[in-house]
Every structure is written in C-alpha cells, then in structure tokens.
Design a protein around this motif. Structure first.
Motif, PDB file in Angstrom:
ATOM      1  N   THR A 255     -11.774  32.600 -45.055  1.00  0.00           N
ATOM      2  CA  THR A 255     -11.033  32.249 -46.272  1.00  0.00           C
ATOM      3  C   THR A 255     -11.869  31.362 -47.182  1.00  0.00           C
ATOM      4  OG1 THR A 255      -8.874  32.421 -45.182  1.00  0.00           O
ATOM      5  CG2 THR A 255      -8.981  31.087 -47.175  1.00  0.00           C
ATOM      6  N   VAL A 256     -12.545  30.392 -46.605  1.00  0.00           N
ATOM      7  CA  VAL A 256     -13.399  29.502 -47.393  1.00  0.00           C
ATOM      8  C   VAL A 256     -14.568  30.271 -47.987  1.00  0.00           C
ATOM      9  CG1 VAL A 256     -14.899  27.477 -47.317  1.00  0.00           C
ATOM     10  CG2 VAL A 256     -12.730  27.462 -46.074  1.00  0.00           C
ATOM     11  N   LYS A 373      -6.191  26.746 -55.548  1.00  0.00           N
ATOM     12  CA  LYS A 373      -4.973  26.467 -54.783  1.00  0.00           C
ATOM     13  C   LYS A 373      -5.106  26.971 -53.352  1.00  0.00           C
ATOM     14  CE  LYS A 373      -0.647  25.213 -54.278  1.00  0.00           C
ATOM     15  NZ  LYS A 373      -0.257  23.788 -54.325  1.00  0.00           N
ATOM     16  N   CYS A 374      -5.715  28.130 -53.182  1.00  0.00           N
ATOM     17  CA  CYS A 374      -5.955  28.673 -51.843  1.00  0.00           C
ATOM     18  C   CYS A 374      -6.809  27.721 -51.022  1.00  0.00           C
ATOM     19  CB  CYS A 374      -6.631  30.041 -51.956  1.00  0.00           C
ATOM     20  SG  CYS A 374      -7.206  30.727 -50.388  1.00  0.00           S
ATOM     21  N   ALA A 375      -7.859  27.180 -51.619  1.00  0.00           N
ATOM     22  CA  ALA A 375      -8.738  26.245 -50.906  1.00  0.00           C
ATOM     23  C   ALA A 375      -7.976  25.002 -50.474  1.00  0.00           C
ATOM     24  CB  ALA A 375      -9.924  25.868 -51.794  1.00  0.00           C
ATOM     25  N   GLN A 376      -7.089  24.500 -51.333  1.00  0.00           N
ATOM     26  CA  GLN A 376      -6.302  23.310 -50.989  1.00  0.00           C
ATOM     27  C   GLN A 376      -5.378  23.574 -49.798  1.00  0.00           C
ATOM     28  OE1 GLN A 376      -4.463  22.604 -54.818  1.00  0.00           O
ATOM     29  NE2 GLN A 376      -5.801  20.852 -55.198  1.00  0.00           N
ATOM     30  N   GLN A 380      -6.766  21.565 -46.511  1.00  0.00           N
ATOM     31  CA  GLN A 380      -5.991  20.339 -46.386  1.00  0.00           C
ATOM     32  C   GLN A 380      -6.856  19.086 -46.629  1.00  0.00           C
ATOM     33  OE1 GLN A 380      -2.489  20.258 -45.597  1.00  0.00           O
ATOM     34  NE2 GLN A 380      -2.623  22.430 -46.100  1.00  0.00           N
ATOM     35  N   GLN A 381      -6.966  18.217 -45.632  1.00  0.00           N
ATOM     36  CA  GLN A 381      -7.670  16.946 -45.823  1.00  0.00           C
ATOM     37  C   GLN A 381      -9.183  17.104 -45.989  1.00  0.00           C
ATOM     38  OE1 GLN A 381      -6.279  17.974 -42.986  1.00  0.00           O
ATOM     39  NE2 GLN A 381      -7.217  17.074 -41.146  1.00  0.00           N
ATOM     40  N   ALA A 444      -5.942  25.800 -41.699  1.00  0.00           N
ATOM     41  CA  ALA A 444      -6.856  26.204 -40.630  1.00  0.00           C
ATOM     42  C   ALA A 444      -6.724  25.294 -39.413  1.00  0.00           C
ATOM     43  CB  ALA A 444      -8.289  26.189 -41.151  1.00  0.00           C
ATOM     44  N   ASP A 445      -7.171  25.779 -38.269  1.00  0.00           N
ATOM     45  CA  ASP A 445      -7.092  24.997 -37.032  1.00  0.00           C
ATOM     46  C   ASP A 445      -7.884  23.695 -37.132  1.00  0.00           C
ATOM     47  OD1 ASP A 445      -5.479  26.886 -35.852  1.00  0.00           O
ATOM     48  OD2 ASP A 445      -7.125  27.933 -34.844  1.00  0.00           O
TER      49      ASP A 445
END
Length: 457
Positions: A255-256, A373-376, A380-381, A444-445
C-alpha cells in the motif's frame, strides 16, 4: 505551593490580556499558512520572471557566454530549488526533534528570504552564484509537508484537525494564486522583474519575524491563549505510542509503495503545469505577460476551493467505506489531471487550452483526500515518514521536470509541447493503475503498539 503550581502561576502572569477573542488557534493556523505560502512562492519566482527578464535576454545576446543564453544552465537554475529541497528535507525531522518546529521553520524561512532577495544581484554575478541563491530559495520548501502534519496535531482541537490540515495544505495553491498575478503586474511596471524578488524576499523575512514572536511549539506556553481555548485544544487528545519507525516494514508495505508511485506520477504532472504553465501560455498561445500571470493563478484559486470542499464532502460520505472514498477522490484527482493534459496536447484553441489547464490543476488539488488520506489511514503514527518520502518524490519531480522540458521542448513549439503533455499524461495514468486494487485502508500491523511508553499527542 508545589513546583507545578508555581509554573502555572508564572504562565498565567505571562499571558497577554489580548487573546484573539479565544481564537488564537485560528491566528496560529493562518500565520503558519502565510509562512508556508511565502516559502513556496519564493521557489516559483524564477518560473514566471524568466519570461520578462528582457535586460538579461539582451545581455545574453551580446554575451553568448552568459548562463541565461545556455539551455542547460537555465534548466539547472530551474532545478535549483528542488535540489536544495532535497537537501533540506533530510535533516528536517531530526532538527525538529532537537530544536523544535518553531526554530527550524524560522531558520528555513530566513534562508529562503535571503536567497530570494539576493537573486537579482546574483544573475549578473555568474551562473554558480545564481544557482546558490536559487538553492537557498528552495531550502525552506522542504518543511512544508512536515508543517502540514505537525501544526494541526499541536494546535487543533480533535474535531478541527482535518480542517486545519486541509487549510495548511492550500499553501501550494495560494503561492501560485499570489505569485503569478503579482509577478505579472510587477514585470510590466517600471519596477521590473527585480522588484518581484525584493518584494517577496523582504515580506518573507518580516512574516517570519512576526511568526517567531507569536508562535509556540506548545499551546500552554503561548502568551496569547486563554485558559478556555487551551482546554478546548487539549480536550480529547489521544495518547500516542512513542516508538521508532519500522522503516523496513513500511518500505515493504504494498500500500505504501503504490502510494509513493502514485504521488510520483501525480507530482510530475502538477509541477510541469505549475512551473511551465506560464511559459506554455506565453510561447504557444502568445498571451500577454500580465494576462499570463492572472490566467495561471486562476486554476490554483479553484484548486484551493476544491480541496477544502473535498475534505468536507469526504466527511459526509459516511455510507461509503474509507477505501471507496479515498479511491474515489484519487481517481478524480489523477485521471482529471491526466485528462486535462491530454486535451492540452491536441488542442490549438486558446480557450480550450486554458479550460483544460484549469481543470487539470483543480483536479490535482483533490489528492489530499485520495492518496494522502490512504497513507494516513494505513501508516497511522508512522505517517510522517511516509509523507517525507512523498516530499522526496515531489522534489525529484521538480528536478526532473526541467530536464524533460529541455529535452522535449527545446524550441517551445506547439508540437513539442504536445509531445510533452502526452508523455506526462500517460505517465500519470500508468503510475495510478494499481492503486485501486493494491491500496488498503486498514492500519498496518507495524502500527500496533510494541511498547508501553506514551506521549501526549
């Protein structure tokens, strides 16, 4: 009395009676937006002033060794801002961690203002001095994406964070809105093209001095904030896990990777239009210089409006999944950008070319609700690292765009520009083909907590 009580008493005593009507956060966000806009404007000055540097053109005709008469050297000057954007990007995150966001942003801004102010003098001092000033101009732009992520997290109440983010991201559009028409007016005035650099350089310095005395990295330390507003800002802030970025895991995430690829293609289209839109309209369709300034700023006005509207619309489309929403906006953004450039490639009509130029720029502004937005959602953090790489792809595009233009459009003919626009529109489509099927909206995990050490976010 405890030490914490003493500290709070001192803070209360230091507070100013003027608290911006309990809207200090609005002042902070607008001041930050102004700072980011001026930094980005400084990187755009040469892309417009190049079409009205008549005395330099005359000097280069008389002196064939002047860098302005050399296609290669001129392309390197175009790329100078991107070169230092890359240089400034690498240390920005650790510098912010050590010195704080405020100090780093002001340092970057002052460097940008000095490079802008000195550029007119450097033009006649030689190629390498001109390149140095151009590099200094672009140094500050490295921190824009970081600011978009940092400031809302500090100053925005939880319910306003997305709006603040959208507002700050408008710096890219506002820089074109202001720079192009103002440059057009100054170019045709008795003040000439040099006044563009002196005006923007001076204003940048003054804006950053004001920012230094009114901004703080912690709302609790700001003398202009009231207790009422401070409570509103801090209420409901989540506890953020403090842990190192799992770089390998992030870089292996499909995804990234597809997000980075999509941004590379989209940024190439955007920078071709923003950097060379004035040249295209001037050389191919023979618009007057002042008209060129206003015509190239119009789509950025519309893009800023569309970006803010896309944010509000995304929040209201709750009947769609998160993935459906960001794929929807990514498709509109990237396919609209590619389609607008394709129309520019085949048309010889001035009105249709201007409409297509406007449409492409407006669509590109919606990508903050798409790929970004997908990347956020996914990272996440750890999204700051993902955004840093996206910034890197943007600077790579700024560096590559002048090379593409030099190779494909050496004579600025209509046919050459058509080939360029066809090539870039195909590139945008190819870079985004896999996004709808590969991108995921689930965290993501590697975003799951691995330690118990937390910090207030």
């Amino acid at each position: 009395m405890s030490s914490s009580d003493t500290y709070e008493t001192k803070l209360d005593a230091a507070r100013c009676n003027f608290v911006f009507w309990n809207r200090t956060r609005i002042y902070i966000i607008l001041m930050t937006l102004t700072c980011l806009t001026f930094i980005q404007m400084n990187t755009l000055t040469f892309s417009f002033s190049v079409i009205c540097m008549h005395d330099v053109m005359e000097d280069s005709r008389l002196n064939s060794t002047h860098w302005f008469s050399q296609t290669t050297e001129k392309s390197i000057i175009f790329s100078g801002a991107a070169i230092d954007g890359l240089i400034g990007l690498l240390p920005s995150v650790p510098l912010i961690s050590f010195f704080g966001f405020k100090s780093v942003l002001v340092f970057y801004g002052i460097i940008s203002s000095l490079g802008t102010f000195m550029f007119p003098m450097a033009v006649f001092s030689g190629f390498y001095i001109s390149l140095l000033c151009r590099i200094l101009q672009g140094f500050g732009s490295a921190i824009i994406f970081t600011a978009v992520g940092v400031v809302p997290g500090i100053w925005a109440p939880k319910s306003e964070a997305n709006t603040f983010m959208a507002v700050l991201s408008c710096a890219y559009q506002l820089s074109n809105i202001v720079c192009m028409p103002v440059s057009g007016i100054l170019c045709e005035s008795v003040l000439g093209w040099r006044s563009i650099y002196y005006l923007f350089g001076s204003l940048t310095l003054m804006i950053y001095i004001l920012f230094w005395f009114t901004y703080s990295d912690n709302p609790e330390d700001n003398r202009f904030i009231s207790q009422e507003e401070l409570s509103q800002i801090t209420c409901g802030k989540i506890e953020k896990i403090k842990e190192p970025v799992p770089y390998i895991s992030v870089c292996k995430d499909p995804t990234v990777l597809i997000t980075w690829l999509s941004c590379f293609g989209g940024s190439m289209g955007f920078y071709i239009l923003s950097l060379y839109g004035p040249t295209y309209l001037r050389e191919v369709f023979k618009f007057e210089i002042k008209a060129t300034g206003f015509l190239t700023s119009l789509p950025f006005v519309l893009a800023a409006v569309s970006k803010l509207s896309a944010g509000r619309l995304s929040d209201k489309l709750t009947f769609l999944s998160e993935k459906a929403r960001f794929v929807f906006f990514a498709a509109i953004s990237q396919m609209g950008l590619a389609g607008g450039m394709a129309v520019m490639a085949f048309t010889t009509n001035r009105l249709l070319a201007q409409v297509a130029f406007n449409f492409a720029i407006v669509c590109s502004g919606m990508n903050i609700m798409g790929v970004i937005k997908c990347a956020q959602l996914r990272c996440q953090q750890h999204v700051h690292f993902t955004l840093a790489v996206i910034s890197f792809t943007g600077y790579a595009d700024q560096f590559l765009a002048p090379i593409l233009v030099r190779v494909i459009c050496p004579d600025n003919t209509s046919q050459q520009w058509s080939i360029l626009f066809y090539f870039v529109s195909v590139l945008v489509v190819l870079c985004n083909l896999g996004f709808p099927s590969i991108a995921k909206s689930e965290a993501a995990d590697y975003t799951k907590p691995r330690t118990q050490k937390t910090d207030k976010f």
